[in-house]
Motif scaffolding. Structure first.
Motif, short mmCIF file in Angstrom:
data_model
loop_
_atom_site.label_atom_id
_atom_site.label_comp_id
_atom_site.label_asym_id
_atom_site.label_seq_id
_atom_site.Cartn_x
_atom_site.Cartn_y
_atom_site.Cartn_z
N ARG A 448 0.83 -1.21 0.00
CA ARG A 448 0.00 0.00 0.00
C ARG A 448 0.86 1.26 0.00
NH1 ARG A 448 -4.82 -0.53 4.41
NH2 ARG A 448 -6.50 -0.86 2.96
N ARG A 449 1.91 1.24 0.83
CA ARG A 449 2.78 2.41 0.94
C ARG A 449 3.47 2.68 -0.40
NH1 ARG A 449 6.47 1.59 5.83
NH2 ARG A 449 4.56 1.61 7.07
N SER A 450 3.99 1.59 -1.03
CA SER A 450 4.70 1.76 -2.31
C SER A 450 3.78 2.37 -3.35
CB SER A 450 5.18 0.41 -2.84
OG SER A 450 5.83 -0.31 -1.85
N LEU A 451 2.56 1.84 -3.44
CA LEU A 451 1.66 2.31 -4.50
C LEU A 451 1.09 3.68 -4.18
CD1 LEU A 451 -0.08 -1.00 -5.53
CD2 LEU A 451 1.64 0.31 -6.77
N LEU A 452 1.08 4.04 -2.92
CA LEU A 452 0.65 5.39 -2.55
C LEU A 452 1.70 6.39 -3.04
CD1 LEU A 452 -1.60 6.76 -0.83
CD2 LEU A 452 0.02 6.77 1.06
N VAL A 453 2.97 6.06 -2.80
CA VAL A 453 4.07 6.93 -3.22
C VAL A 453 4.08 7.08 -4.74
CG1 VAL A 453 6.58 7.14 -3.32
CG2 VAL A 453 5.46 6.39 -1.21
N SER A 454 3.87 5.94 -5.45
CA SER A 454 3.96 5.98 -6.91
C SER A 454 2.64 6.39 -7.55
CB SER A 454 4.40 4.61 -7.43
OG SER A 454 3.31 3.72 -7.35
N ARG A 455 1.67 6.73 -6.76
CA ARG A 455 0.32 7.08 -7.24
C ARG A 455 -0.29 5.97 -8.08
NH1 ARG A 455 1.19 13.49 -8.34
NH2 ARG A 455 2.35 13.80 -6.41
N GLY A 456 -0.16 4.77 -7.60
CA GLY A 456 -0.82 3.65 -8.24
C GLY A 456 -0.07 3.06 -9.42
N ASP A 457 1.16 3.55 -9.65
CA ASP A 457 1.92 3.05 -10.79
C ASP A 457 2.76 1.85 -10.38
OD1 ASP A 457 3.39 2.61 -12.99
OD2 ASP A 457 4.47 4.53 -12.95
N ALA B 36 -5.63 1.48 -6.87
CA ALA B 36 -4.27 1.09 -6.52
C ALA B 36 -3.55 2.18 -5.73
CB ALA B 36 -3.49 0.74 -7.78
N ALA B 37 -3.76 3.45 -6.09
CA ALA B 37 -3.04 4.53 -5.41
C ALA B 37 -3.55 4.74 -3.99
CB ALA B 37 -3.18 5.83 -6.22
N SER B 38 -4.83 4.51 -3.77
CA SER B 38 -5.36 4.60 -2.40
C SER B 38 -6.29 3.43 -2.17
CB SER B 38 -6.10 5.92 -2.20
OG SER B 38 -7.20 5.99 -3.07
N MET B 39 -5.69 2.34 -1.71
CA MET B 39 -6.45 1.10 -1.59
C MET B 39 -7.45 1.20 -0.45
SD MET B 39 -3.64 -1.85 -1.93
CE MET B 39 -2.36 -1.79 -3.18
N GLY B 40 -8.66 0.73 -0.71
CA GLY B 40 -9.63 0.62 0.36
C GLY B 40 -9.37 -0.66 1.14
N PRO B 41 -10.10 -0.86 2.25
CA PRO B 41 -9.90 -2.06 3.06
C PRO B 41 -10.23 -3.35 2.31
CG PRO B 41 -11.81 -0.80 3.82
CD PRO B 41 -11.08 0.07 2.84
N GLY B 42 -11.04 -3.25 1.25
CA GLY B 42 -11.44 -4.46 0.55
C GLY B 42 -10.56 -4.80 -0.64
N PHE B 43 -9.61 -3.93 -0.98
CA PHE B 43 -8.82 -4.09 -2.21
C PHE B 43 -8.08 -5.43 -2.26
CE2 PHE B 43 -5.36 -3.37 -5.16
CZ PHE B 43 -5.92 -2.56 -6.13
N LEU B 44 -7.13 -5.60 -1.33
CA LEU B 44 -6.34 -6.83 -1.35
C LEU B 44 -7.14 -8.08 -0.98
CD1 LEU B 44 -2.93 -5.54 -0.02
CD2 LEU B 44 -3.47 -6.34 -2.30
N PRO B 45 -8.03 -8.03 0.03
CA PRO B 45 -8.83 -9.23 0.31
C PRO B 45 -9.59 -9.72 -0.92
CG PRO B 45 -9.06 -7.70 2.12
CD PRO B 45 -8.26 -7.00 1.06
#
Lengths: 496, 150
Positions: A448-457, B36-45
């Motif tokens: 999550r942290r990685s993709l937050l930094v890269s803006r989903g890239d 992907a840039a801001s995953m919700g709690p349900g994203f990975l599950p």
């Protein structure tokens, strides 16, 4: 050098020496007794270490793990039963030597090989860990994400049985790790409205559910024909002439175990199997194997101890467990408020070096426990399983209950025990599940942290050199699983 | 068309995983998915559960054309008594305290195997006394020893 002195200055107290000895004794005990492995024992002992200081708890638990590698060989040699899974190959030639009246010789070689390997393995940790730790301190979340994925996939490749099943089981473990409150949003995931699940599933009920309970039932389903030992142990101090051919095999075993122990999914079990097939291949006269070849005992026994020792390296330097036993050690560190990772060596040197120093001390205790005192352990083998298993059930229940004084946890263990038993009947390996469960939350945070930094890239994992190299490794491993030719090669390799 | 399956082990393993995956998808469906840039709690599950579903389906398909593999039949008595003893422990520990609980648990568990009554009684008593001494007296775990009198 200063650091080793620091380590010994930490542990040379009555309390630590005592705990190290207790760990070594328990380890030998469960190693000798078939039907109780180091994994279940560590899970049972984990809650009992709550009241101890962190270093005391860790050095005792570590002692149980490497101690069980010593004990396992005794049962293998004398009764032709693996007291512990990594001594399966020791049965082949070790028990044959007993039949020829050479039990003492086999026990001596196993104990000395184990001791030398334990010391060498510890030395490798002491030399390599600080360097790896320093390197890993430069890791940011993309590197960690790649490393965790690489570790999980590599564990799948090495796991026995179908790789695709292991892959699915890893994902089930990761999913179980999602249970509880999501740290980012505060949303409840898979809690079914139970307050007890808000903090997530507990590690001990899962570990005992998947490893302890199915093991007890399977032992009851297949009653062993434990032959009463009629063979005398004989002289345990063999002549130099008898030891000499074992020495090169011992050193090859040490080298092999040291390397294989570090691999994800590796450790003691894999090391001993590979060592046996290597010795067989190198021998001028492979026909002797299976008929009491000394090398067939010396190599695998040295290899499994070296592997057990060096499998601590990924945990102590990167904060990543390489096998389920290390996952429990990681659980123990977290329970005691230590976040495993590269910062442990620099921020808590007394803990790290104390643990290393205790490994030398523990191996020395084990040599004494296993050579002059072998007779005591042999007597223990006459205790029938029908007396042992109710005690194992009771101690497991108390262990689970005492983590949080929670009857709910015992019910959880029962449910996972039922699932674990289904897994066992369907021959699904539970080890990847435990790894997935412990690594899952770490993986989610870093991803999550990685993709937050890269803006989903997602290319962030491929543009940074270290993480790119690891991701290429992941892709290669996955390709290897798909190619039928390599798959067949893997089956052959695992069969040996 | 009749589907012939010889690999029951693989088929059941695949179905079990399939059920896990579908349950995972279903129970994650109420959670915010996000991006992907801001995953919700349900994203990975959700993603993990779908992957399990796919892998489970592949295993089922493979099982249909695989070699023979069977599931060994369970021994009902061993399975039943072990789970019963653990369940009883969980139910009894809080009202009855450690001593009684250990006695009862060890007694029931013994009957998962070839138990003899006299031996089992001795074993359960010894286990109860030893458990109290080791876990409460020596290790100091905060577990009540005797039943609550209320």
């Amino acid at each position: 050098m200063d650091t080793i002195v620091l380590g010994f200055s930490q542990i040379l107290t009555f309390e630590y020496i005592g705990l190290c000895l207790v760990g070594a004794v328990i380890g030998t005990l469960i190693g000798v007794l078939p039907g109780l492995g180091p994994l279940a024992t560590l899970a049972i002992l984990l809650p009992i270490t709550f009241g101890m200081v962190p270093l005391g708890a860790l050095l005792m638990l570590a002692g149980v793990y490497y101690g069980s590698q010593y004990g396992g060989s005794t049962t293998a040699i004398l009764v032709n039963l693996p007291g512990e899974s990594s001594s399966v190959v020791t049965c082949i030639d070790g028990h044959e030597m007993t039949k020829q009246g050479r039990a003492g010789e086999a026990l001596f070689i196993a104990a000395v090989g184990s001791f030398l390997a334990g010391c060498a393995g510890t030395l490798v940790i002491a030399l390599a860990a600080p360097a790896i730790g320093a390197f890993a301190e430069r890791f940011a979340s993309p590197e960690y994400t790649a490393l965790l994925i690489f570790g999980l996939i590599a564990a799948v490749v090495i796991a026995s049985g179908s790789a695709i099943e292991a892959l699915a089981v890893v994902l089930v473990g990761v999913t179980l790790g999602f249970v509880g409150i999501d740290a980012n949003s505060g949303a409840e995931r898979y809690t079914f409205g139970r307050i007890e699940l808000l903090d997530g599933l507990q590690f001990v009920p899962i570990a005992l559910g998947f490893f302890g309970i199915p093991e007890i039932i399977s032992n009851l389903e297949n009653p062993e024909r434990r032959s009463v030992i009629s063979a005398r142990v004989g002289n345990i101090w063999p002549k130099w002439k008898q030891i000499k051919p074992a020495i090169p095999a011992m050193f090859r075993g040490i080298g092999l175990g040291t390397v294989l122990g570090v691999l994800p999914g590796g450790g003691a079990l894999l090391s001993s199997f590979v060592s046996y097939s290597l010795e067989k291949r190198l021998a001028k006269d492979p026909g002797r194997f299976g008929k009491g070849a000394v090398e067939g005992v010396a190599g695998p026994e040295a290899a499994n101890n070296a592997g057990a020792q060096t499998s601590f390296i990924p945990l102590l330097t990167l904060g990543i467990p390489s096998n389920p036993v290390m996952a429990i050690m990681m659980g123990a560190m977290i329970l005691h408020g230590i976040q495993p990772g590269p910062q442990v060596i620099t921020k808590q040197p007394e803990l790290f070096w104390g643990l290393i120093a205790s490994m030398w001390m523990g191996n020395f205790f084990l040599l004494i426990l296993n050579l002059p005192m072998i007779g005591i352990w042999v007597k223990l083998l006459t205790v029938p399983y029908r007396i042992l298993f109710p005690i194992i059930v009771v101690v497991s229940c108390i262990g689970i209950y005492s983590v949080n004084n929670s009857a709910f946890d015992v019910f959880t263990a029962m449910i996972f025990g039922a699932v674990g038993y289904l897994f066992f009947k369907l021959k699904l390996q539970p080890a990847p599940l435990l790894l997935g469960f412990i690594v899952g939350p770490l993986l989610e945070v870093n991803l999550r942290r990685s993709l937050l930094v890269s803006r989903g890239d997602p290319t962030i994992f491929f543009t940074r050199p270290i993480s790119a190299a690891l991701m290429v490794g992941v892709v290669l491993l996955l390709l290897a699983l798909l190619l039928p030719a390599i798959q067949r090669g893997r089956e052959v390799a695992l069969k040996e | 068309m009749v589907i012939k399956c010889q690999n029951w082990r693989r088929l059941c393993a695949g179905l079990l995983l399939l059920v896990f995956g579908l349950a995972g998808v279903y129970f994650a469906s109420g959670l915010k998915f996000g991006a992907a840039a801001s995953m919700g709690p349900g994203f990975l599950p959700t993603i993990c559960s779908w992957l399990i579903v796919v892998l489970g389906a592949i295993i089922v398909v493979q099982a249909l054309r695989d070699d023979v593999d069977v599931i060994e039949p369970p021994v009902p008595r061993a399975v039943l008594m072990i789970f019963l003893s653990i369940g009883v422990f969980a139910l009894v520990i809080e009202p009855a305290g450690l001593g009684v609980t250990v006695f009862v648990t060890a007694f029931i568990a013994s009957y998962a195997g070839p138990a003899r009554l006299a031996e089992t009684l001795v074993l359960s008593t010894v286990a109860a006394v030893a458990a109290v001494i080791v876990f409460v007296t020596l290790l100091g775990l905060p577990i009540p020893v005797w039943p609550e009198l209320a």
